[in-house]
Enzyme design. Structure first.
Site, mmCIF file in Angstrom:
data_model
loop_
_atom_site.group_PDB
_atom_site.id
_atom_site.type_symbol
_atom_site.label_atom_id
_atom_site.label_comp_id
_atom_site.label_asym_id
_atom_site.label_seq_id
_atom_site.Cartn_x
_atom_site.Cartn_y
_atom_site.Cartn_z
ATOM 1 N N CYS A 189 0.845 -1.191 0.000
ATOM 2 C CA CYS A 189 0.000 0.000 0.000
ATOM 3 C C CYS A 189 0.884 1.245 0.000
ATOM 4 C CB CYS A 189 -0.849 -0.044 1.267
ATOM 5 S SG CYS A 189 -1.976 1.316 1.441
ATOM 6 N N GLU A 205 -5.634 -7.546 -3.339
ATOM 7 C CA GLU A 205 -5.785 -7.712 -1.885
ATOM 8 C C GLU A 205 -4.895 -6.701 -1.202
ATOM 9 O OE1 GLU A 205 -4.244 -9.343 1.957
ATOM 10 O OE2 GLU A 205 -3.111 -9.076 0.099
ATOM 11 N N ARG A 256 -8.337 -10.982 11.102
ATOM 12 C CA ARG A 256 -7.474 -10.397 10.067
ATOM 13 C C ARG A 256 -8.354 -9.833 8.964
ATOM 14 N NH1 ARG A 256 -2.035 -11.294 9.316
ATOM 15 N NH2 ARG A 256 -1.213 -10.681 7.301
ATOM 16 N N ARG A 260 -9.075 -7.689 5.676
ATOM 17 C CA ARG A 260 -8.374 -7.285 4.460
ATOM 18 C C ARG A 260 -9.373 -6.798 3.423
ATOM 19 N NH1 ARG A 260 -4.689 -7.161 7.305
ATOM 20 N NH2 ARG A 260 -2.592 -7.945 7.037
HETATM 21 C C1 LIG Z 1 1.896 -7.622 1.107
HETATM 22 S S1 LIG Z 1 3.160 -8.577 0.441
HETATM 23 C C2 LIG Z 1 2.265 -9.799 -0.460
HETATM 24 C C3 LIG Z 1 2.295 -11.139 0.200
HETATM 25 C C4 LIG Z 1 1.613 -12.265 -0.552
HETATM 26 N N1 LIG Z 1 0.231 -11.988 -0.843
HETATM 27 C C5 LIG Z 1 1.732 -13.575 0.221
HETATM 28 O O1 LIG Z 1 0.777 -14.342 0.290
HETATM 29 O O2 LIG Z 1 2.796 -13.824 0.792
HETATM 30 C C6 LIG Z 1 3.813 -7.533 -0.800
HETATM 31 C C7 LIG Z 1 4.990 -8.094 -1.550
HETATM 32 O O3 LIG Z 1 5.370 -7.176 -2.573
HETATM 33 C C8 LIG Z 1 6.754 -7.361 -2.810
HETATM 34 N N2 LIG Z 1 7.270 -6.217 -3.576
HETATM 35 C C9 LIG Z 1 7.506 -4.952 -3.156
HETATM 36 N N3 LIG Z 1 7.997 -4.198 -4.158
HETATM 37 C C10 LIG Z 1 8.072 -5.008 -5.257
HETATM 38 C C11 LIG Z 1 8.515 -4.815 -6.600
HETATM 39 N N4 LIG Z 1 8.986 -3.627 -7.020
HETATM 40 N N5 LIG Z 1 8.459 -5.856 -7.464
HETATM 41 C C12 LIG Z 1 7.986 -7.070 -7.051
HETATM 42 N N6 LIG Z 1 7.576 -7.302 -5.775
HETATM 43 C C13 LIG Z 1 7.617 -6.300 -4.899
HETATM 44 C C14 LIG Z 1 7.322 -7.492 -1.401
HETATM 45 O O4 LIG Z 1 8.580 -8.144 -1.424
HETATM 46 C C15 LIG Z 1 6.230 -8.319 -0.698
HETATM 47 O O5 LIG Z 1 6.535 -9.688 -0.670
#
Ligand SMILES: C[S@@+](CC[C@H](N)C(=O)[O-])C[C@H]1O[C@@H](n2cnc3c(N)ncnc32)[C@H](O)[C@@H]1O
Length: 329
Positions: free
Chosen positions: A71, A109, A153, A155
């Protein structure tokens, strides 16, 4: 075969939910190497890295685009513009891929707070951008505790479709679980000594939520800037100090809590930490899921992830509403 892509895939919580409905993952991406390692261990596929470096034309064709994206605030408003006003945010990366690949369904999500982010502007921009890309969009805040896992939780889930609005009302919920049914029966538990905590005389059921507050750890009390006579509240209110009864559910496991300070009052009236395995279980991960990262990293991974049964339930309805033969347009 219904194909999906798993953007910001983390450790694959969304993937497990989508696969539970028979959908096939055709591409994944996450920038974090520890998440990538865990993902590869479980799904035998090394996710691509930084989404900003991926050319949309190289993304595999798919029917559902899934993204549990981080976010970020959108500094410029201008809802009427194309999607230039989200440029520089990760949501823009999602739009870029949607624009090129035109998947039938988009599944996003995020944390519940997205609703209030930037005074509601962030969500408004997201919805209007998706609509501008040709999607009928609906959203709802869902709670993991309504899908069998004992965790509060909440979301936001946003579903966009090119054919019709997704109806959240049809999602099948599962009766609320209790922590006690998700605990290890034995193990090397980290109990607190009785001098390290204070139990309430009577546990406090928090109306509606399913949380049962049982006491707090006797950590040092912050006195600076605290009104006289209310010093004890600072330790009660600090989340890692709180102790919850196993007859209720647990608060959200956040990604920032990398030392796993989650304390429960057990059946035999003792206080212990939830084990790491129990944390994965109350996220709804299956028992065969392989956890290979260091402990602190795992707390971060699971705190960033999703309650898997909640995703499965939404995926089931996405299938029913948009892909079952009778609903195809
Ligand atoms: C909220 S987590 C999502 C977790 C996922 N839904 C799960 O079940 O584990 C957001 C993810 O976005 C990744 N992220 C952040 N910046 C990114 C980028 N520029 N390219 C790809 N992934 C990225 C982070 O490493 C993180 O794992």
């Amino acid at each position: 075969m219904i194909r999906f892509i798993d953007l910001f895939c983390g450790v694959g919580g969304i993937r497990i939910g989508m696969e539970s409905q028979g959908f096939k993952c055709v591409m994944s991406s996450d920038i974090n190497t520890e998440c990538q390692r865990t993902y590869e261990e479980n799904f035998h596929e090394l996710p691509l890295g930084d989404i900003t470096k991926i050319d949309a034309k190289d993304v595999s064709d798919h029917d559902i685009l899934c993204a549990g994206f981080p976010c970020q605030p959108f500094s410029i408003s201008g809802k009427q513009k194309g999607f230039e006003d989200t440029r520089g945010t990760l949501f823009f990366e999602i739009c870029r891929i949607i624009d090129e690949k035109r998947p039938k369904v988009v599944f996003l999500e995020n944390v519940k707070h997205l609703i209030h982010h930037n005074h509601g502007e962030t969500l408004a921009v997201i919805l209007s951008k998706l609509e501008g890309l040709g999607y009928k969009v609906s959203w709802e805040v869902l709670n993991g505790s309504d899908f069998g896992v004992p965790q509060n939780r909440e979301r936001i889930i946003i579903v966009g479709s090119r054919t019709g609005k997704f109806d959240f009302e049809k999602i099948k919920t599962i009766p609320r679980g209790r922590l006690i049914d998700f605990l290890d029966s034995d193990g090397d538990f980290e109990y607190l000594d009785s001098g390290e905590y204070t139990l309430l005389e009577a546990t406090k059921q928090q109306p509606g939520s399913g949380l049962i507050f049982a006491g707090y750890r006797n950590k040092s009390i912050r006195k600076v800037g605290v009104r006289p006579g209310t010093e004890h509240l600072s330790r009660v209110h600090k989340q890692p100090n709180r102790i919850y009864s196993v007859y209720g559910i647990h608060p959200t496991l956040p990604s920032q809590e990398t030392s796993g300070r989650y304390f429960i009052l057990t059946e035999d009236n003792r206080v212990r930490k939830l084990t790491l395995n129990e944390c994965w279980r109350i996220m709804g991960f299956p028992k065969e899921y392989k956890k290979i990262s260091a402990v602190g990293e795992q707390y971060k991974q699971l705190g960033n992830s999703v309650c898997v049964p909640m995703i499965s339930a939404v995926a089931e309805e996405i299938n029913n509403q948009f892909f079952k033969e009778v609903n195809k347009q």
